[in-house]
Design a protein around this motif. Structure first.
Motif, PDB file in Angstrom:
ATOM      1  N   PRO A  72       8.340   0.533 -23.148  1.00 34.24           N
ATOM      2  CA  PRO A  72       8.791   1.308 -24.316  1.00 34.24           C
ATOM      3  C   PRO A  72      10.036   2.141 -24.036  1.00 34.24           C
ATOM      4  CG  PRO A  72       6.414   1.469 -24.054  1.00 34.24           C
ATOM      5  CD  PRO A  72       6.932   0.821 -22.817  1.00 34.24           C
ATOM      6  N   LEU A  73      10.146   2.661 -22.811  1.00 34.32           N
ATOM      7  CA  LEU A  73      11.332   3.438 -22.457  1.00 34.32           C
ATOM      8  C   LEU A  73      12.571   2.554 -22.444  1.00 34.32           C
ATOM      9  CD1 LEU A  73      10.043   5.734 -19.560  1.00 34.32           C
ATOM     10  CD2 LEU A  73      10.610   6.393 -21.892  1.00 34.32           C
TER      11      LEU A  73
ATOM     12  N   LYS B 224      -0.846  -7.060  -8.192  1.00 34.20           N
ATOM     13  CA  LYS B 224      -0.392  -7.720  -9.416  1.00 34.20           C
ATOM     14  C   LYS B 224      -0.734  -6.908 -10.665  1.00 34.20           C
ATOM     15  CE  LYS B 224      -0.592 -12.070 -12.018  1.00 34.20           C
ATOM     16  NZ  LYS B 224      -1.136 -13.460 -12.050  1.00 34.20           N
ATOM     17  N   GLN B 225      -1.963  -6.485 -10.804  1.00 30.51           N
ATOM     18  CA  GLN B 225      -2.347  -5.735 -12.008  1.00 30.51           C
ATOM     19  C   GLN B 225      -1.644  -4.387 -12.067  1.00 30.51           C
ATOM     20  OE1 GLN B 225      -3.937  -7.008 -14.591  1.00 30.51           O
ATOM     21  NE2 GLN B 225      -3.964  -8.908 -13.404  1.00 30.51           N
ATOM     22  N   ALA B 226      -1.461  -3.763 -10.916  1.00 32.64           N
ATOM     23  CA  ALA B 226      -0.739  -2.487 -10.878  1.00 32.64           C
ATOM     24  C   ALA B 226       0.710  -2.696 -11.282  1.00 32.64           C
ATOM     25  CB  ALA B 226      -0.823  -1.876  -9.477  1.00 32.64           C
ATOM     26  N   TYR B 227       1.286  -3.825 -10.873  1.00 34.45           N
ATOM     27  CA  TYR B 227       2.673  -4.118 -11.242  1.00 34.45           C
ATOM     28  C   TYR B 227       2.786  -4.354 -12.749  1.00 34.45           C
ATOM     29  CZ  TYR B 227       7.301  -6.196 -11.352  1.00 34.45           C
ATOM     30  OH  TYR B 227       8.618  -6.443 -11.652  1.00 34.45           O
ATOM     31  N   ILE B 228       1.851  -5.115 -13.313  1.00 34.42           N
ATOM     32  CA  ILE B 228       1.880  -5.371 -14.756  1.00 34.42           C
ATOM     33  C   ILE B 228       1.770  -4.054 -15.522  1.00 34.42           C
ATOM     34  CG2 ILE B 228       0.627  -6.435 -16.668  1.00 34.42           C
ATOM     35  CD1 ILE B 228      -0.159  -8.703 -14.741  1.00 34.42           C
ATOM     36  N   LYS B 229       0.872  -3.171 -15.076  1.00 31.84           N
ATOM     37  CA  LYS B 229       0.718  -1.877 -15.748  1.00 31.84           C
ATOM     38  C   LYS B 229       1.999  -1.047 -15.621  1.00 31.84           C
ATOM     39  CE  LYS B 229      -2.219   2.222 -16.141  1.00 31.84           C
ATOM     40  NZ  LYS B 229      -1.052   3.126 -16.334  1.00 31.84           N
ATOM     41  N   HIS B 230       2.580  -1.052 -14.431  1.00 29.32           N
ATOM     42  CA  HIS B 230       3.817  -0.301 -14.201  1.00 29.32           C
ATOM     43  C   HIS B 230       4.921  -0.788 -15.144  1.00 29.32           C
ATOM     44  CE1 HIS B 230       6.756   1.955 -11.746  1.00 29.32           C
ATOM     45  NE2 HIS B 230       7.542   0.903 -11.894  1.00 29.32           N
TER      46      HIS B 230
ATOM     47  N   SER C 296       6.018   5.906  -7.992  1.00 30.38           N
ATOM     48  CA  SER C 296       4.731   5.196  -7.896  1.00 30.38           C
ATOM     49  C   SER C 296       4.892   3.686  -8.074  1.00 30.38           C
ATOM     50  CB  SER C 296       3.761   5.741  -8.947  1.00 30.38           C
ATOM     51  OG  SER C 296       4.299   5.595 -10.255  1.00 30.38           O
ATOM     52  N   MET C 297       6.006   3.150  -7.619  1.00 27.03           N
ATOM     53  CA  MET C 297       6.235   1.711  -7.776  1.00 27.03           C
ATOM     54  C   MET C 297       5.296   0.923  -6.859  1.00 27.03           C
ATOM     55  SD  MET C 297      10.319   1.153  -8.342  1.00 27.03           S
ATOM     56  CE  MET C 297      10.745   1.467  -6.638  1.00 27.03           C
ATOM     57  N   PRO C 298       4.625  -0.110  -7.384  1.00 24.78           N
ATOM     58  CA  PRO C 298       3.677  -0.896  -6.586  1.00 24.78           C
ATOM     59  C   PRO C 298       4.348  -2.001  -5.769  1.00 24.78           C
ATOM     60  CG  PRO C 298       3.610  -1.625  -8.848  1.00 24.78           C
ATOM     61  CD  PRO C 298       4.588  -0.481  -8.805  1.00 24.78           C
ATOM     62  N   PHE C 299       5.567  -1.768  -5.339  1.00 23.29           N
ATOM     63  CA  PHE C 299       6.299  -2.728  -4.518  1.00 23.29           C
ATOM     64  C   PHE C 299       7.416  -1.970  -3.802  1.00 23.29           C
ATOM     65  CE2 PHE C 299       8.546  -2.490  -8.494  1.00 23.29           C
ATOM     66  CZ  PHE C 299       9.886  -2.645  -8.179  1.00 23.29           C
ATOM     67  N   ASP C 300       8.058  -2.638  -2.847  1.00 23.97           N
ATOM     68  CA  ASP C 300       9.136  -2.022  -2.081  1.00 23.97           C
ATOM     69  C   ASP C 300      10.450  -2.176  -2.836  1.00 23.97           C
ATOM     70  OD1 ASP C 300      10.966  -1.088  -0.253  1.00 23.97           O
ATOM     71  OD2 ASP C 300      10.451  -2.504   1.337  1.00 23.97           O
ATOM     72  N   GLY C 301      10.864  -1.128  -3.537  1.00 17.13           N
ATOM     73  CA  GLY C 301      12.079  -1.189  -4.334  1.00 17.13           C
ATOM     74  C   GLY C 301      13.339  -1.357  -3.516  1.00 17.13           C
ATOM     75  N   ARG C 302      13.284  -1.048  -2.219  1.00 12.75           N
ATOM     76  CA  ARG C 302      14.472  -1.187  -1.374  1.00 12.75           C
ATOM     77  C   ARG C 302      14.889  -2.645  -1.211  1.00 12.75           C
ATOM     78  NH1 ARG C 302      12.342   1.390   3.957  1.00 12.75           N
ATOM     79  NH2 ARG C 302      10.685  -0.068   3.342  1.00 12.75           N
ATOM     80  N   ARG C 303      13.905  -3.553  -1.378  1.00  8.94           N
ATOM     81  CA  ARG C 303      14.203  -4.986  -1.212  1.00  8.94           C
ATOM     82  C   ARG C 303      14.400  -5.705  -2.541  1.00  8.94           C
ATOM     83  NH1 ARG C 303       9.740  -7.465   1.009  1.00  8.94           N
ATOM     84  NH2 ARG C 303       8.437  -5.597   1.052  1.00  8.94           N
TER      85      ARG C 303
ATOM     86  N   MET D 106      12.006   8.286 -15.764  1.00  7.51           N
ATOM     87  CA  MET D 106      12.262   7.135 -14.905  1.00  7.51           C
ATOM     88  C   MET D 106      12.176   7.540 -13.434  1.00  7.51           C
ATOM     89  SD  MET D 106      12.461   4.737 -16.991  1.00  7.51           S
ATOM     90  CE  MET D 106      12.718   3.546 -15.694  1.00  7.51           C
ATOM     91  N   GLU D 107      12.660   8.727 -13.134  1.00  9.00           N
ATOM     92  CA  GLU D 107      12.570   9.211 -11.753  1.00  9.00           C
ATOM     93  C   GLU D 107      11.113   9.368 -11.339  1.00  9.00           C
ATOM     94  OE1 GLU D 107      14.009  12.985  -8.976  1.00  9.00           O
ATOM     95  OE2 GLU D 107      14.662  12.841 -11.064  1.00  9.00           O
TER      96      GLU D 107
END
Length: 238
Positions: free
Chosen positions: A28-29, A16-22, A98-105, A92-93
C-alpha cells in the motif's frame, strides 16, 4: 513505455511466509508513492549456470531461494519522484529493520522498456532474464527481442517486457553488472515473460524453442553464455 525498477534477492526458504507478509504490508505504501504494479516472484526453476546464474547473482547461500521482482511506473519521472518519497518516509526506514532476507545482497536498478507487448490476463508464472548487451547493439537486440515476443505470445504468453538498463548502480557486494559479468560498453537488460500458468509456459516454451523462426537473423547481438534465466511463481501481484 513502462519504466521498471527491477530487483533480485536471496530469501531463506524458511522465511517465505514472512517475506510475503513483509511485501504485502509494504505494497500500500508503494502504491501511494506512485507504483502502478508491484510483483514478487518466488524461484521455482532456477538452474545452475556454467558462467552466470541467478543464485550467483545474489550470492545465494544453502537454503535460500531467489526472488525476482519488479515495480512498474508510467515514466522515469514518476519512478524518481517515488524514490524520493520512499527515502524520506520514516515508515520505510522502520520496515527495513525487520526484513526477512539479507538486503545487502539484493540487486536493484532502473530500466526503460524497449519492448512491451501484452494481451492481458492474470499472470500465473513468469520467466525472468538478465542479459548483457553491447550498447552499440541496442537496436539489434530490440529488433530480435520484438520478434521473439511475438512468438512467445503466439504460444500462450500474455505479456513480454524487455527493459534496457538506465539507472543501474554499482553495489558493494552484488549488482547487475557483476551478475552478468558485464564488460566495458555493455548494458544490462532486465526482462520477463508472463504466462497464465506453469503448464502453459512449459508447453509454450517447448514450441518456441522448436520454432525455426526463433533462429537469429545473423549474429546474436549479445553473449548468450552470460545470460541469466529462470522460472518463477508469483507470490504477490498488485
Amino acid at each position: 513505455m513502462t519504466y521498471v525498477e527491477g530487483f533480485v534477492a536471496a530469501v531463506p526458504a524458511a522465511n517465505k511466509q514472512a517475506y510475503i507478509k513483509h511485501a504485502s504490508d509494504a505494497a500500500p505504501l508503494f502504491k501511494a508513492f506512485g507504483v502502478t504494479r508491484m510483483v514478487e516472484n518466488w524461484g521455482d526453476e532456477v538452474p545452475d549456470g556454467e558462467v552466470t546464474d541467478f543464485k550467483g547473482a545474489v550470492k545465494a547461500e544453502d537454503g535460500e531461494v531467489v526472488v525476482f521482482s519488479w515495480f512498474e511506473f508510467p515514466s522515469k519521472a514518476a519512478r524518481d519522484a517515488a524514490n524520493e518519497k520512499i527515502m524520506a518516509d520514516p515508515r520505510m526506514e522502520e520496515m527495513s529493520k525487520s526484513m526477512p532476507f539479507d538486503g545487502r545482497r539484493m540487486i536493484y536498478g532502473g530500466f526503460e522498456a524497449i519492448v512491451e507487448e501484452s494481451s492481458g490476463g492474470a499472470m500465473g508464472y513468469a520467466d525472468g532474464y538478465l542479459v548483457p548487451v553491447p550498447e552499440g547493439k541496442k537496436e539489434a537486440y530490440r529488433a530480435m527481442a520484438a520478434k521473439a515476443a511475438g512468438l512467445f505470445r503466439e504460444y500462450g504468453a500474455t505479456r513480454v517486457v524487455e527493459a534496457w538498463g538506465d539507472d543501474v548502480p554499482d553495489g558493494k557486494i552484488t549488482d547487475y553488472k557483476c551478475a552478468v559479468k558485464a564488460e566495458d560498453g555493455e548494458s544490462v537488460v532486465y526482462s520477463w515473460v508472463e504466462w497464465p500458468s506453469k503448464a502453459v509456459r512449459d508447453d509454450g516454451m517447448k514450441k518456441v524453442m522448436e520454432d525455426p523462426r526463433m533462429k537469429p537473423d545473423g549474429e546474436m547481438p549479445f553473449d548468450g553464455r552470460r545470460m541469466i534465466y529462470g522460472g518463477f511463481a508469483p507470490i504477490l501481484d498488485v
